[in-house]
Design a protein around this motif. Structure first.
Motif, PDB file in Angstrom:
ATOM      1  N   LYS A 216      22.717   8.221  57.194  1.00 54.56           N
ATOM      2  CA  LYS A 216      24.088   8.740  57.066  1.00 54.56           C
ATOM      3  C   LYS A 216      24.080  10.072  56.320  1.00 54.56           C
ATOM      4  N   GLU A 217      23.237  10.150  55.309  1.00 52.92           N
ATOM      5  CA  GLU A 217      23.143  11.359  54.503  1.00 52.92           C
ATOM      6  C   GLU A 217      22.571  12.513  55.325  1.00 52.92           C
ATOM      7  N   VAL A 218      21.505  12.237  56.062  1.00 52.32           N
ATOM      8  CA  VAL A 218      20.869  13.257  56.888  1.00 52.32           C
ATOM      9  C   VAL A 218      21.832  13.726  57.981  1.00 52.32           C
ATOM     10  N   TYR A 219      22.521  12.766  58.612  1.00 55.09           N
ATOM     11  CA  TYR A 219      23.484  13.116  59.658  1.00 55.09           C
ATOM     12  C   TYR A 219      24.579  14.019  59.092  1.00 55.09           C
ATOM     13  N   GLY A 220      25.078  13.668  57.913  1.00 54.47           N
ATOM     14  CA  GLY A 220      26.130  14.463  57.285  1.00 54.47           C
ATOM     15  C   GLY A 220      25.713  15.908  57.090  1.00 54.47           C
ATOM     16  N   ILE A 221      24.509  16.105  56.556  1.00 49.03           N
ATOM     17  CA  ILE A 221      24.006  17.464  56.314  1.00 49.03           C
ATOM     18  C   ILE A 221      23.880  18.232  57.623  1.00 49.03           C
ATOM     19  N   LEU A 222      23.258  17.611  58.620  1.00 52.37           N
ATOM     20  CA  LEU A 222      23.043  18.283  59.901  1.00 52.37           C
ATOM     21  C   LEU A 222      24.357  18.589  60.611  1.00 52.37           C
TER      22      LEU A 222
END
Length: 425
Positions: free
Chosen positions: A353-359
């Motif tokens: 979820k964190e990685v998706y948010g950044i991208l």
């Protein structure tokens, strides 16, 4: 079917018709059931001999063309709002900042004032962090527009309000010899005259004294605060009358467009409001033509054709905004699928979820930001993730990991900023 035309043209067409009376034609128009007659009396100039008059009340007639254009304007605004509601906040912010950049650039360009896009971009992004007392050029102007973006509504109930808005909007932009020389507005003219237009063409000669200006703007305040005219017509009548009055030695055009922008943003939508100067700049010859036409005493203060043409100019720009939003929404949906896949494949020790948010934030920035200066910064990503319950430490760690993996690239250190390297087009 007889074409509805300005009185000046109708009079010319019947120049040799002794049975025709232009006064009868005028009386028929102004007394018709579809006419809106105001208490505003603009200063008009006779084309033939150059004398001026304020004897005619400003009026307009609800023509089928005008009603159709106003309906299109309203429908476009609703469509813009509906489409914008389908976009995430970061995308909306980036898009509005791009519109604001264009608005500041074009409102100055109309006046022959050159501005640097990179300079404006930097101020737009950094204005909330600017040290107090260190005003840069255009900083106050941009701040005023950003207040509009946040939903701030101007309320003008006294003559002093016009001056207060002028001082704040154009702080640092007006040279010393063009500052107001009356109590609130201009009074004594340096060379005895003032004209509106280009370097080679006069469009209008406005009222001379501060007393005349104050009387005109007093009438305008009453008109602006009444509720008997629909908003879009009120906005365009107000715009013409303010420009016709021309209360300052310099900066009238910029202030007039700002007032129109503010009103449309509040009554309709921010995207339309932030496209006023852009729309006028693209059709500047038409704008000056209809202004000059409305200024002629031969047309008896009829604003029908000015309103119609302004609606064409504004609705044309709305269509461009709608097309840009539609295209961007399609690209964002496509980018979302790519980013989801990248986040799943990359996650590893990091929260997906964190990685998706950044991208995804970086994807929004890539699609909507007008240049790197408007791109999202790491501190904003950290704040957005924090709102989702993700720690600052984890977001920083994920940013570093994504950079190391070659999915993002650092392009600035102070403040820190990354861009997306994924192909999302």
């Amino acid at each position: 079917m007889k074409t509805y035309q300005p009185l000046e043209i109708v009079g010319y067409q019947h120049d040799y018709d002794h049975a025709f009376s232009i006064e009868d034609e005028y009386d028929q128009r102004i007394s018709s059931a579809s006419a809106v007659v105001t208490q505003l009396h603009p200063l008009l100039t006779y084309k033939k001999h150059g004398r001026q008059t304020k004897q005619y009340p400003l009026f307009f007639v609800y023509t089928p063309e005008m009603v159709s254009l106003a309906s299109n304007f309203d429908c476009n605004s609703r469509a813009i709002q509906e489409l914008s509601h389908k976009l995430p906040p970061v995308a909306i912010s980036q898009f509005l900042n791009s519109l604001l950049l264009g608005e500041i650039t074009y409102t100055n360009s109309i006046e022959g004032i050159k501005t640097d896009a990179a300079e404006i971009s930097t101020i737009i992004r950094s204005i909330e962090f600017a040290p107090k007392g260190e005003e840069k050029r255009l900083q106050s102007t941009i701040r005023m527009y950003q207040e509009v973006q946040k939903g701030h509504l101007l309320k003008i109930t006294a003559l002093q309000d016009f001056r207060s808005i002028y001082d704040e909007l154009l702080k640092g932009e007006i040279p010393a010899d063009k500052q107001p020389n009356g109590q609130l507005f201009r009074d004594v003219l340096p060379d005895g005259s003032l004209r509106i237009g280009t370097a080679t063409k006069t469009v209008h000669v406005p009222p001379v004294s501060e007393l005349a200006i104050s009387e005109a703007l007093g009438s305008l305040i009453a008109f602006m605060n009444a509720d008997d005219v629909p908003p879009i017509y009120k906005a365009l009548v107000t715009h013409f009358y303010f420009e016709n009055t021309h209360p300052f030695l310099d900066g009238n055009g910029r202030m007039g467009r700002y007032l129109l922008s503010t009103y449309l943003a509040n009554k309709y939508d921010r995207f339309t409001g932030f496209s006023v100067a852009t729309a006028i700049h693209a059709q500047i010859d038409s704008y000056y033509r209809i202004f000059k036409q409305a200024d002629l005493a031969e047309n008896r203060a009829e604003l029908t054709f000015f309103i119609e043409e302004m609606l064409r100019i504004l609705t044309g720009q709305q269509v461009k905004v709608l097309n840009a939003l539609t295209e961007a929404k399609g690209k964002l949906d496509h980018a979302d699928r790519i980013v989801h896949a990248a986040a799943r494949n990359f996650a590893g020790d990091n929260d997906e979820k964190e990685v998706y948010g950044i991208l995804f934030y970086l994807a929004e920035s890539k699609l909507f930001a007008r240049g790197r200066a408007f791109g999202i910064q790491d501190r904003e990503i950290i704040e957005l993730n924090a709102d989702q319950g993700l720690s600052q430490r984890k977001t920083k760690r994920a940013l570093a990991a994504l950079e190391e993996a070659g999915l993002i690239e650092k392009v600035a250190s102070r403040p820190k900023q990354h861009v997306l390297l994924l192909d999302i087009d």
